[in-house]
Scaffold this motif. Sequence first.
Motif, short mmCIF file in Angstrom:
data_model
loop_
_atom_site.label_atom_id
_atom_site.label_comp_id
_atom_site.label_asym_id
_atom_site.label_seq_id
_atom_site.Cartn_x
_atom_site.Cartn_y
_atom_site.Cartn_z
N TYR A 143 10.43 95.06 15.17
CA TYR A 143 10.64 93.95 16.12
C TYR A 143 10.42 92.84 15.17
O TYR A 143 10.08 92.76 14.26
CB TYR A 143 9.39 93.74 17.17
CG TYR A 143 9.27 95.06 18.12
CD1 TYR A 143 9.96 95.08 19.34
CD2 TYR A 143 8.60 96.21 17.89
CE1 TYR A 143 10.05 96.02 20.17
CE2 TYR A 143 8.47 97.09 18.63
CZ TYR A 143 9.07 97.05 19.75
OH TYR A 143 9.20 98.22 20.87
N ARG A 144 10.70 91.43 15.60
CA ARG A 144 10.49 90.01 15.20
C ARG A 144 10.54 89.03 15.99
O ARG A 144 11.10 89.29 17.18
CB ARG A 144 11.81 89.95 14.09
CG ARG A 144 13.06 89.56 14.57
CD ARG A 144 14.11 89.06 13.77
NE ARG A 144 15.47 89.14 14.08
CZ ARG A 144 16.42 88.78 13.73
NH1 ARG A 144 16.29 88.82 12.39
NH2 ARG A 144 17.65 88.63 14.25
N ARG A 158 6.17 90.83 26.87
CA ARG A 158 7.36 90.04 27.18
C ARG A 158 7.24 89.93 28.61
O ARG A 158 7.91 88.86 29.03
CB ARG A 158 8.46 91.07 26.98
CG ARG A 158 8.93 91.06 25.65
CD ARG A 158 9.89 92.52 25.45
NE ARG A 158 10.47 92.42 23.99
CZ ARG A 158 11.18 93.33 23.38
NH1 ARG A 158 11.40 94.46 24.11
NH2 ARG A 158 11.86 92.99 22.31
N LYS A 163 12.00 85.57 16.24
CA LYS A 163 12.95 84.62 15.36
C LYS A 163 12.61 83.14 15.35
O LYS A 163 11.92 82.62 16.21
CB LYS A 163 14.40 84.80 16.30
CG LYS A 163 15.40 84.32 15.34
CD LYS A 163 16.80 84.57 16.28
CE LYS A 163 17.98 83.98 15.46
NZ LYS A 163 19.31 84.23 16.01
N GLU A 220 8.10 85.82 27.99
CA GLU A 220 9.62 85.70 28.26
C GLU A 220 10.15 85.12 29.51
O GLU A 220 9.52 85.28 30.66
CB GLU A 220 10.28 86.90 28.04
CG GLU A 220 10.21 87.76 26.57
CD GLU A 220 10.92 86.99 25.39
OE1 GLU A 220 11.78 86.01 25.65
OE2 GLU A 220 10.62 87.30 24.24
N ASN A 230 15.80 90.35 29.02
CA ASN A 230 16.59 89.76 28.07
C ASN A 230 15.91 88.94 27.26
O ASN A 230 16.02 87.91 27.12
CB ASN A 230 17.63 89.16 28.73
CG ASN A 230 18.60 90.19 29.57
OD1 ASN A 230 19.52 90.84 29.01
ND2 ASN A 230 18.74 89.99 30.92
N PRO A 231 14.96 89.56 26.44
CA PRO A 231 14.06 88.80 25.57
C PRO A 231 14.54 87.90 24.55
O PRO A 231 15.55 88.21 23.92
CB PRO A 231 13.13 89.90 25.06
CG PRO A 231 13.85 91.03 24.91
CD PRO A 231 14.73 90.95 26.23
N THR A 232 14.43 86.79 24.19
CA THR A 232 14.90 85.92 23.36
C THR A 232 13.49 85.47 22.42
O THR A 232 13.96 84.96 20.97
CB THR A 232 15.13 84.42 23.79
OG1 THR A 232 13.98 84.00 24.78
CG2 THR A 232 16.35 84.83 24.85
N GLN A 266 12.14 89.90 19.84
CA GLN A 266 13.32 90.47 19.55
C GLN A 266 13.23 92.09 19.08
O GLN A 266 12.44 92.14 18.34
CB GLN A 266 14.29 89.93 18.78
CG GLN A 266 14.66 88.52 19.30
CD GLN A 266 15.73 87.68 18.42
OE1 GLN A 266 15.58 88.06 17.14
NE2 GLN A 266 16.44 86.85 18.90
N THR A 267 14.02 92.88 19.49
CA THR A 267 13.85 94.24 19.18
C THR A 267 15.13 94.49 18.19
O THR A 267 16.42 94.05 18.55
CB THR A 267 14.14 95.15 20.23
OG1 THR A 267 13.06 95.17 21.53
CG2 THR A 267 14.06 96.74 19.77
N VAL A 268 14.98 94.97 16.93
CA VAL A 268 16.07 95.30 16.12
C VAL A 268 16.11 96.87 16.22
O VAL A 268 15.15 97.66 15.49
CB VAL A 268 15.49 94.94 14.65
CG1 VAL A 268 16.60 95.19 13.50
CG2 VAL A 268 15.19 93.32 14.61
N ARG A 269 17.04 97.27 16.68
CA ARG A 269 17.16 98.68 17.16
C ARG A 269 17.07 99.60 15.80
O ARG A 269 17.71 99.32 14.92
CB ARG A 269 18.43 98.96 18.05
CG ARG A 269 18.50 100.24 18.71
CD ARG A 269 19.83 100.21 19.24
NE ARG A 269 19.78 99.44 20.47
CZ ARG A 269 19.11 99.56 21.62
NH1 ARG A 269 18.46 100.53 21.82
NH2 ARG A 269 18.97 98.59 22.38
#
Length: 227
Positions: free
Chosen positions: A222-223, A201, A225, A205, A210-212, A215-218
């Motif tokens: 991760y993914r 990141r 998008k 990034e 504030n990554p776009t 992404q972290t899926v809590r």
Amino acid sequence: MKTKLLYIEDDTEIATWVRADLEERGYEVLWLGSGEGAAEAAGGCSLVILDVMLPGLDGFTVGQRLKKEHPEVPIVMLSARTSIDDKLHGLDFADDYVTKPFHPDELAARIEVQLRKAGTAISADTVVKLDHLSIYEKDHRIVNEETGEEIILSGKQFHIFAYLLRHMGMIRTKEQIYEAVWNESYLDGDKTLMVHIRHLREKLERDPANPTIIQTVRGVGYRVKKP
């Protein structure tokens, strides 16, 4: 980045020439002589080539389990069994069924069709655009279009990013990512992947806090998008 294929075939002679042919065409090929470990290996691959006659569990059983665990990964069956019942059985879960003997050009063409459907076919001029990044898959290059500078990743960083790109839009668990990149079982609490994601990141990034892009899926993983 090379498109990685999982090839499961117990006949060493056949496996050797098929693997060599596919590698000459630009693929990375992971070969297994049986279905043991296939589920773990498939998580890091874009497509599975699966022989029917295998030691231990047959290809039909292995394929059904693979499709259940990795429904997004296409499966191309290979078999000397040409009866309509066998073909229909295979196509219950597989995406294509190729009978032996086959010409390598035919197998390559079938693979390309499935990869195109999945959005991961090899292309000499494929460029993935993510926000301010241009990712040149064939050349393993990432360029920040805002600055014109090439972003240099370490081997592990690139492998992690490539894995997420191959599964763009899909959530990948820490276990799946770790096992695909390190080829080892993930140990709960291990911070290695988290550290690599942080460094990624910092390089990729605009605002690492504030990554776009990654992404972290809590509570899951991760993914990357889809743009």
